[in-house]
Design a protein around this motif. Structure first.
Motif, PDB file in Angstrom:
ATOM      1  N   TYR A 102       0.829  -1.211   0.000  1.00 43.00           N
ATOM      2  CA  TYR A 102       0.000   0.000   0.000  1.00 43.00           C
ATOM      3  C   TYR A 102       0.860   1.256   0.000  1.00 43.00           C
ATOM      4  CZ  TYR A 102      -3.568   3.362   1.466  1.00 43.00           C
ATOM      5  OH  TYR A 102      -4.402   4.442   1.538  1.00 43.00           O
ATOM      6  N   GLN A 129      -1.984  -4.283  -5.676  1.00 39.31           N
ATOM      7  CA  GLN A 129      -1.627  -4.170  -4.263  1.00 39.31           C
ATOM      8  C   GLN A 129      -1.683  -5.539  -3.587  1.00 39.31           C
ATOM      9  OE1 GLN A 129      -3.248  -1.190  -1.660  1.00 39.31           O
ATOM     10  NE2 GLN A 129      -3.461   0.298  -3.325  1.00 39.31           N
ATOM     11  N   VAL A 197      -9.184   1.739   6.031  1.00 38.26           N
ATOM     12  CA  VAL A 197      -9.137   1.764   4.570  1.00 38.26           C
ATOM     13  C   VAL A 197      -9.624   0.408   4.084  1.00 38.26           C
ATOM     14  CG1 VAL A 197      -7.692   2.063   2.530  1.00 38.26           C
ATOM     15  CG2 VAL A 197      -7.151   3.301   4.632  1.00 38.26           C
ATOM     16  N   SER A 201      -7.686  -4.058   1.789  1.00 38.88           N
ATOM     17  CA  SER A 201      -6.452  -3.302   1.939  1.00 38.88           C
ATOM     18  C   SER A 201      -5.411  -4.152   2.660  1.00 38.88           C
ATOM     19  CB  SER A 201      -6.696  -2.016   2.729  1.00 38.88           C
ATOM     20  OG  SER A 201      -5.475  -1.435   3.130  1.00 38.88           O
ATOM     21  N   GLN A 204      -4.335  -2.467   5.818  1.00 35.46           N
ATOM     22  CA  GLN A 204      -5.275  -2.562   6.923  1.00 35.46           C
ATOM     23  C   GLN A 204      -5.203  -3.942   7.581  1.00 35.46           C
ATOM     24  OE1 GLN A 204      -7.262   0.422   7.722  1.00 35.46           O
ATOM     25  NE2 GLN A 204      -6.915  -0.779   9.544  1.00 35.46           N
ATOM     26  N   SER A 226     -10.463   5.158   0.170  1.00 33.82           N
ATOM     27  CA  SER A 226      -9.165   5.675  -0.239  1.00 33.82           C
ATOM     28  C   SER A 226      -8.529   6.435   0.911  1.00 33.82           C
ATOM     29  CB  SER A 226      -9.310   6.615  -1.443  1.00 33.82           C
ATOM     30  OG  SER A 226      -9.982   7.802  -1.059  1.00 33.82           O
TER      31      SER A 226
END
Length: 297
Positions: A102, A129, A197, A201, A204, A226
């Motif tokens: 990220y 990602q 997020v 993610s 996260q 975002s």
């Protein structure tokens, strides 16, 4: 036999992260009623409830926790398969597949990738990602050409090049009880409403694991799509959060607090396969040019 599709898993995962069908529906681009119907139908086909529903939202029950682990694996494999097949679907194009965590994807890559593409208009770059350990595995497995990872170890099939340093920082609004501090421990954010997020993610997930190591569970008050949305929510007093320092330095109304934990300092490295004999000469030249562009700040 269990029957569900990928959309079912994305709805389920979004609800598990958000704790709310209404918020989850926004993330997966469905109406709340459509998301609710999908979730109810999924539970009916599985034959058991997956959530405990309460006045403060929804949380996974024991069966839901088991299903969540499997759903994450399936979604990860699906993303991996799409990436691998895209290589064949666009074999005639000049294409690079880049895995990045990220921090790299949001802070360092946009400007450098943009510069490279401006001078290579016939090239397509896919930035995917992933968590840092997964990046190493997927580049070693030839699923990608380049990785940008905070992984600190070595891999026998890969070479690593120093890329950049960044730090994860706590974010609080001006006037917050922690705003006068010069640094904080991650655990000091736990008592406050948290802005996450998501819904998917790697960063996260990394923070969730760090919290679990301290015997705590982060249950975000809201999940934003975002880092810009996270910053706006923190500015407005919706909660606190953690983001890479590079994405918040130019924002007003936010106090940026370095985390005291060693893991908050991220040493990013470029990784690529040592053996590139299976690539064409043109592909290797493209990779070399791209790596040079990444190393030029």
């Amino acid at each position: 036999m269990l029957q569900f599709d990928i959309k079912d898993l994305r709805v389920f995962t979004a609800v598990a992260l958000a704790g709310s069908i209404t918020q989850a529906a926004e993330y997966v681009h469905l109406s709340p009623s459509a998301a609710s119907d999908r979730l109810a139908d999924l539970e009916r086909r599985i034959g058991t409830r997956l959530f405990i529903r309460g006045p403060r939202g929804m949380r996974l029950n024991e069966a839901g926790e088991v299903f969540a682990q499997a759903a994450k694996r399936i979604l990860c494999e699906t993303d991996s398969l799409e990436t691998q097949l895209s290589h064949y679907a666009h074999a005639c194009e000049k294409r690079l597949r880049v895995f990045a965590n990220y921090n790299a994807a949001t802070t360092f890559l946009p400007a450098r990738v943009g510069r490279f593409l401006s001078s290579h208009p016939d090239v397509q770059i896919d930035v995917i990602q992933c968590s840092s350990p997964d990046i190493v595995k997927r580049v070693a497995a030839a699923e990608g050409d380049i990785g940008i990872t905070a992984y600190e170890g070595l891999h026998p099939q890969l070479e690593f090049l120093p890329f950049a340093n960044d730090r994860l920082v706590g974010l609080v609004p001006k006037g917050h009880p922690l705003a006068g501090r010069t640094s904080i421990a991650f655990s000091e954010l736990f008592p406050y409403s948290y802005v996450g997020v998501g819904p998917y993610s790697p960063m996260q997930e990394f923070l969730y694991r760090r919290a679990e190591e301290e015997g705590r569970t982060i249950r975000p008050r809201i999940i934003a799509s975002s880092h810009d949305a996270v910053i706006l929510l923190v500015q407005q007093g919706a909660g606190v959060s953690v983001l890479p320092s590079g994405v918040v330095t130019r924002h007003e109304g936010i106090v940026e607090l370095p985390l005291q934990e060693n893991w908050s300092l991220r040493h990013l490295r470029i990784c690529r396969r040592k053996d590139r004999t299976t690539n064409s000469r043109e592909q290797n030249a493209l990779i070399e040019g791209f790596v040079a562009a990444l190393l030029d700040p």
